[in-house]
Write a protein that holds these residues in place. Structure first.
Motif, PDB file in Angstrom:
ATOM      1  N   PHE A 209       0.807  -1.221   0.000  1.00 52.53           N
ATOM      2  CA  PHE A 209       0.000   0.000   0.000  1.00 52.53           C
ATOM      3  C   PHE A 209       0.839   1.269   0.000  1.00 52.53           C
ATOM      4  O   PHE A 209       0.503   2.253  -0.641  1.00 52.53           O
ATOM      5  CB  PHE A 209      -0.940  -0.003   1.211  1.00 52.53           C
ATOM      6  CG  PHE A 209      -1.915  -1.141   1.215  1.00 52.53           C
ATOM      7  CD1 PHE A 209      -2.958  -1.182   0.301  1.00 52.53           C
ATOM      8  CD2 PHE A 209      -1.778  -2.187   2.109  1.00 52.53           C
ATOM      9  CE1 PHE A 209      -3.868  -2.225   0.296  1.00 52.53           C
ATOM     10  CE2 PHE A 209      -2.681  -3.245   2.111  1.00 52.53           C
ATOM     11  CZ  PHE A 209      -3.725  -3.260   1.209  1.00 52.53           C
ATOM     12  N   TYR A 210       1.960   1.232   0.733  1.00 51.54           N
ATOM     13  CA  TYR A 210       2.816   2.416   0.809  1.00 51.54           C
ATOM     14  C   TYR A 210       3.363   2.777  -0.565  1.00 51.54           C
ATOM     15  O   TYR A 210       3.356   3.953  -0.963  1.00 51.54           O
ATOM     16  CB  TYR A 210       3.956   2.183   1.800  1.00 51.54           C
ATOM     17  CG  TYR A 210       4.920   3.334   1.905  1.00 51.54           C
ATOM     18  CD1 TYR A 210       4.596   4.470   2.647  1.00 51.54           C
ATOM     19  CD2 TYR A 210       6.145   3.316   1.244  1.00 51.54           C
ATOM     20  CE1 TYR A 210       5.473   5.543   2.736  1.00 51.54           C
ATOM     21  CE2 TYR A 210       7.026   4.375   1.332  1.00 51.54           C
ATOM     22  CZ  TYR A 210       6.686   5.484   2.072  1.00 51.54           C
ATOM     23  OH  TYR A 210       7.538   6.547   2.149  1.00 51.54           O
ATOM     24  N   ILE A 244      -3.178  10.755   4.107  1.00 55.33           N
ATOM     25  CA  ILE A 244      -2.626   9.732   3.199  1.00 55.33           C
ATOM     26  C   ILE A 244      -1.891   8.667   4.009  1.00 55.33           C
ATOM     27  O   ILE A 244      -2.056   7.461   3.783  1.00 55.33           O
ATOM     28  CB  ILE A 244      -1.687  10.374   2.164  1.00 55.33           C
ATOM     29  CG1 ILE A 244      -2.467  11.319   1.240  1.00 55.33           C
ATOM     30  CG2 ILE A 244      -0.982   9.302   1.340  1.00 55.33           C
ATOM     31  CD1 ILE A 244      -1.594  12.118   0.297  1.00 55.33           C
ATOM     32  N   GLN A 245      -1.084   9.119   4.968  1.00 51.00           N
ATOM     33  CA  GLN A 245      -0.319   8.177   5.788  1.00 51.00           C
ATOM     34  C   GLN A 245      -1.241   7.290   6.619  1.00 51.00           C
ATOM     35  O   GLN A 245      -0.992   6.089   6.768  1.00 51.00           O
ATOM     36  CB  GLN A 245       0.650   8.953   6.694  1.00 51.00           C
ATOM     37  CG  GLN A 245       1.766   9.636   5.915  1.00 51.00           C
ATOM     38  CD  GLN A 245       2.585  10.581   6.757  1.00 51.00           C
ATOM     39  OE1 GLN A 245       2.088  11.152   7.737  1.00 51.00           O
ATOM     40  NE2 GLN A 245       3.850  10.779   6.392  1.00 51.00           N
ATOM     41  N   GLU A 246      -2.316   7.869   7.132  1.00 51.69           N
ATOM     42  CA  GLU A 246      -3.278   7.094   7.926  1.00 51.69           C
ATOM     43  C   GLU A 246      -4.037   6.095   7.060  1.00 51.69           C
ATOM     44  O   GLU A 246      -4.329   4.975   7.492  1.00 51.69           O
ATOM     45  CB  GLU A 246      -4.265   8.030   8.628  1.00 51.69           C
ATOM     46  CG  GLU A 246      -3.671   8.727   9.831  1.00 51.69           C
ATOM     47  CD  GLU A 246      -4.614   9.758  10.440  1.00 51.69           C
ATOM     48  OE1 GLU A 246      -5.840   9.632  10.243  1.00 51.69           O
ATOM     49  OE2 GLU A 246      -4.128  10.686  11.103  1.00 51.69           O
ATOM     50  N   LYS A 247      -4.339   6.498   5.837  1.00 52.69           N
ATOM     51  CA  LYS A 247      -5.032   5.580   4.922  1.00 52.69           C
ATOM     52  C   LYS A 247      -4.166   4.363   4.635  1.00 52.69           C
ATOM     53  O   LYS A 247      -4.652   3.216   4.649  1.00 52.69           O
ATOM     54  CB  LYS A 247      -5.373   6.287   3.606  1.00 52.69           C
ATOM     55  CG  LYS A 247      -6.161   5.399   2.642  1.00 52.69           C
ATOM     56  CD  LYS A 247      -6.541   6.125   1.361  1.00 52.69           C
ATOM     57  CE  LYS A 247      -7.321   5.200   0.428  1.00 52.69           C
ATOM     58  NZ  LYS A 247      -7.717   5.882  -0.826  1.00 52.69           N
ATOM     59  N   VAL A 248      -2.872   4.588   4.401  1.00 55.13           N
ATOM     60  CA  VAL A 248      -1.941   3.485   4.154  1.00 55.13           C
ATOM     61  C   VAL A 248      -1.881   2.559   5.371  1.00 55.13           C
ATOM     62  O   VAL A 248      -1.938   1.333   5.241  1.00 55.13           O
ATOM     63  CB  VAL A 248      -0.530   4.015   3.823  1.00 55.13           C
ATOM     64  CG1 VAL A 248       0.490   2.879   3.797  1.00 55.13           C
ATOM     65  CG2 VAL A 248      -0.534   4.740   2.478  1.00 55.13           C
ATOM     66  N   ASN A 289      10.981  -1.186   2.288  1.00 57.54           N
ATOM     67  CA  ASN A 289      10.375  -2.421   1.786  1.00 57.54           C
ATOM     68  C   ASN A 289      10.021  -3.362   2.933  1.00 57.54           C
ATOM     69  O   ASN A 289       9.028  -4.085   2.878  1.00 57.54           O
ATOM     70  CB  ASN A 289      11.333  -3.135   0.821  1.00 57.54           C
ATOM     71  CG  ASN A 289      11.453  -2.398  -0.495  1.00 57.54           C
ATOM     72  OD1 ASN A 289      10.470  -1.921  -1.036  1.00 57.54           O
ATOM     73  ND2 ASN A 289      12.657  -2.297  -1.008  1.00 57.54           N
ATOM     74  N   VAL A 290      10.845  -3.359   3.988  1.00 63.42           N
ATOM     75  CA  VAL A 290      10.593  -4.207   5.152  1.00 63.42           C
ATOM     76  C   VAL A 290       9.444  -3.650   5.979  1.00 63.42           C
ATOM     77  O   VAL A 290       8.510  -4.362   6.341  1.00 63.42           O
ATOM     78  CB  VAL A 290      11.869  -4.339   6.018  1.00 63.42           C
ATOM     79  CG1 VAL A 290      11.547  -5.026   7.334  1.00 63.42           C
ATOM     80  CG2 VAL A 290      12.929  -5.125   5.263  1.00 63.42           C
ATOM     81  N   THR A 291       9.495  -2.346   6.273  1.00 62.55           N
ATOM     82  CA  THR A 291       8.475  -1.740   7.122  1.00 62.55           C
ATOM     83  C   THR A 291       7.117  -1.675   6.437  1.00 62.55           C
ATOM     84  O   THR A 291       6.079  -1.723   7.091  1.00 62.55           O
ATOM     85  CB  THR A 291       8.902  -0.319   7.549  1.00 62.55           C
ATOM     86  OG1 THR A 291       9.238   0.454   6.374  1.00 62.55           O
ATOM     87  CG2 THR A 291      10.122  -0.377   8.453  1.00 62.55           C
ATOM     88  N   ASP A 292       7.110  -1.589   5.108  1.00 62.33           N
ATOM     89  CA  ASP A 292       5.842  -1.540   4.375  1.00 62.33           C
ATOM     90  C   ASP A 292       5.062  -2.840   4.540  1.00 62.33           C
ATOM     91  O   ASP A 292       3.836  -2.849   4.577  1.00 62.33           O
ATOM     92  CB  ASP A 292       6.109  -1.264   2.890  1.00 62.33           C
ATOM     93  CG  ASP A 292       4.819  -1.049   2.091  1.00 62.33           C
ATOM     94  OD1 ASP A 292       3.810  -0.683   2.714  1.00 62.33           O
ATOM     95  OD2 ASP A 292       4.819  -1.242   0.874  1.00 62.33           O
ATOM     96  N   ASN A 293       5.770  -3.955   4.638  1.00 60.17           N
ATOM     97  CA  ASN A 293       5.112  -5.252   4.783  1.00 60.17           C
ATOM     98  C   ASN A 293       4.362  -5.397   6.100  1.00 60.17           C
ATOM     99  O   ASN A 293       3.340  -6.079   6.177  1.00 60.17           O
ATOM    100  CB  ASN A 293       6.138  -6.386   4.674  1.00 60.17           C
ATOM    101  CG  ASN A 293       6.447  -6.728   3.235  1.00 60.17           C
ATOM    102  OD1 ASN A 293       5.764  -6.283   2.327  1.00 60.17           O
ATOM    103  ND2 ASN A 293       7.486  -7.504   3.017  1.00 60.17           N
TER     104      ASN A 293
END
Length: 371
Positions: A209-210, A244-248, A289-293
């Motif tokens: 999503f990010y 936007i950040q909260e939606k993600v 990439n790690v934190t997005d997961n």
């Protein structure tokens, strides 16, 4: 019958007057926390070489400050008491070597406070919740709380975009019986798909999503950088970025909840690797990439969902060579990160992540048998 806890989070819709009191409570909790921390820090610096004297020191309480700062009496006293409890926990964690020395709180920290249920001061009433000092606050209760669940505490918080939420912690009694284990699944962490499972080798197909929002977020952040800080337009644009950040974050959390529920409902045990995600992010330069997961959040959701059903989440050691080991013959060989197919002299030709998931499952079953 063992006591269990479960939290429910709902959106709050306070009036302007209630918002004013909520913000006042945020400020008072932060003020009291910092005051107590300042005194403790001074005491620690003076007595850190005399541990016995340090143990005998009586630390200040919120009541001490109410005489000098009368406006502290206007907010919920239980919220101030919880600020002291949080500081006590932070101090204990520091002396046990589990955390760094507590830091002072500022407005950039998460805006929240916690109050406790005492003599019916917190009650749910048809689309409203009764809270200390705030009285009846409108909220959206999208799911029911069973009547036998007892409310223990409530945490009121505000997001960066200005939305208010309440997290209701409940307590209930339930006998959780361990279930017989027949169907086990192993999960191998995957950078671009959350995980690869051992049943079919399929990925969780995490939508990232990010990354989907990255271009839009960068555009809004550039607009924010051009505004004069703390101006009216700057605050409006800051809220746009926060939304936007909260939606993600909400999309990620929703996906992880559904995926963890699916696994907890389908399998009797789930096996994963006990990974250091922060270390992986820094050492391998995977970064966002790690934190997005959201692997850490996913494993947390998975653990409590399995526990509610009497099922185990098995964590194998991070040094277990799941990627290097052949899932067919058991031989071990080095395999570079760029090599996506695991090929073995025994004839195995398999996707490296699928091979790792199979090894993780085997190791998990071994640990379950020997436990």
């Amino acid at each position: 019958m063992a006591k269990q806890n479960k939290a429910y989070k709902f959106r709050l819709y306070p009036t302007d007057e209630q918002i004013k009191l909520i913000h006042q409570t945020f400020g008072c909790v932060r003020f009291v926390y910092n005051k107590m921390l300042a005194e403790r820090k001074e005491t620690y610096e003076n007595l850190k070489h005399d541990k016995e004297a340090l143990k005998k020191v009586k630390h200040p309480t919120p009541a001490k400050y109410k005489k000098e700062f009368a406006w502290l009496k206007e907010v919920d006293s239980l919220a101030l008491a919880n600020a002291q409890r949080n500081l006590d926990k932070a101090y204990q964690a520091f002396f046990k070597g589990h955390a760094k020395f507590p830091k002072f709180k500022c407005k950039r920290h998460k805006q929240s406070y916690t109050t406790n249920e005492v003599n019916g001061n917190i009650q749910l009433m048809d689309g409203h919740i009764k809270l200390p000092k705030l009285k009846m606050v409108k909220f959206k209760q999208h799911r029911d709380i069973p009547p036998e669940y007892k409310i223990k505490s409530c945490t009121i918080s505000m997001t960066s975009s200005g939305k208010y939420y309440i997290s209701i912690l409940t307590e209930y009694e339930k006998e959780i019986k361990s279930k017989e284990i027949h169907h086990v699944i192993g999960l191998d962490f995957a950078m671009n798909g959350l995980f690869v499972e051992s049943e079919t080798g399929k990925k969780a197909n995490y939508p990232r999503f990010y990354h989907q929002m990255l271009e839009k977020l960068a555009k809004e952040q550039r607009r924010l950088s051009r505004k004069k800080k703390d101006s009216s337009n700057w605050h409006k644009q800051r809220i746009q970025v926060a939304k936007i950040q909260e939606k993600v974050a909400n999309q990620r959390k929703n996906f992880l909840h559904h995926k963890s529920k699916e696994l907890a409902s389908t399998f009797d045990a789930v096996v994963i690797e006990d990974l250091d995600m922060k270390g992986m992010s820094q050492a391998l330069r995977f970064g966002k990439n790690v934190t997005d997961n959201g692997w850490g959040m996913f494993t947390s959701f998975l653990q409590y969902k399995l526990k509610e059903q009497g099922k185990p989440l098995v964590k194998i050691g991070k040094w277990f060579p799941s990627t290097k080991t052949c899932s067919s013959c058991g031989s071990v060989r080095e395999i570079p990160l760029s090599e996506r197919i695991y090929q073995c002299s025994c004839g195995l030709n398999l996707d490296r992540d699928y091979n790792a998931a199979l090894n993780i499952k085997k190791e998990g079953i071994r640990l379950l048998v020997t436990a």
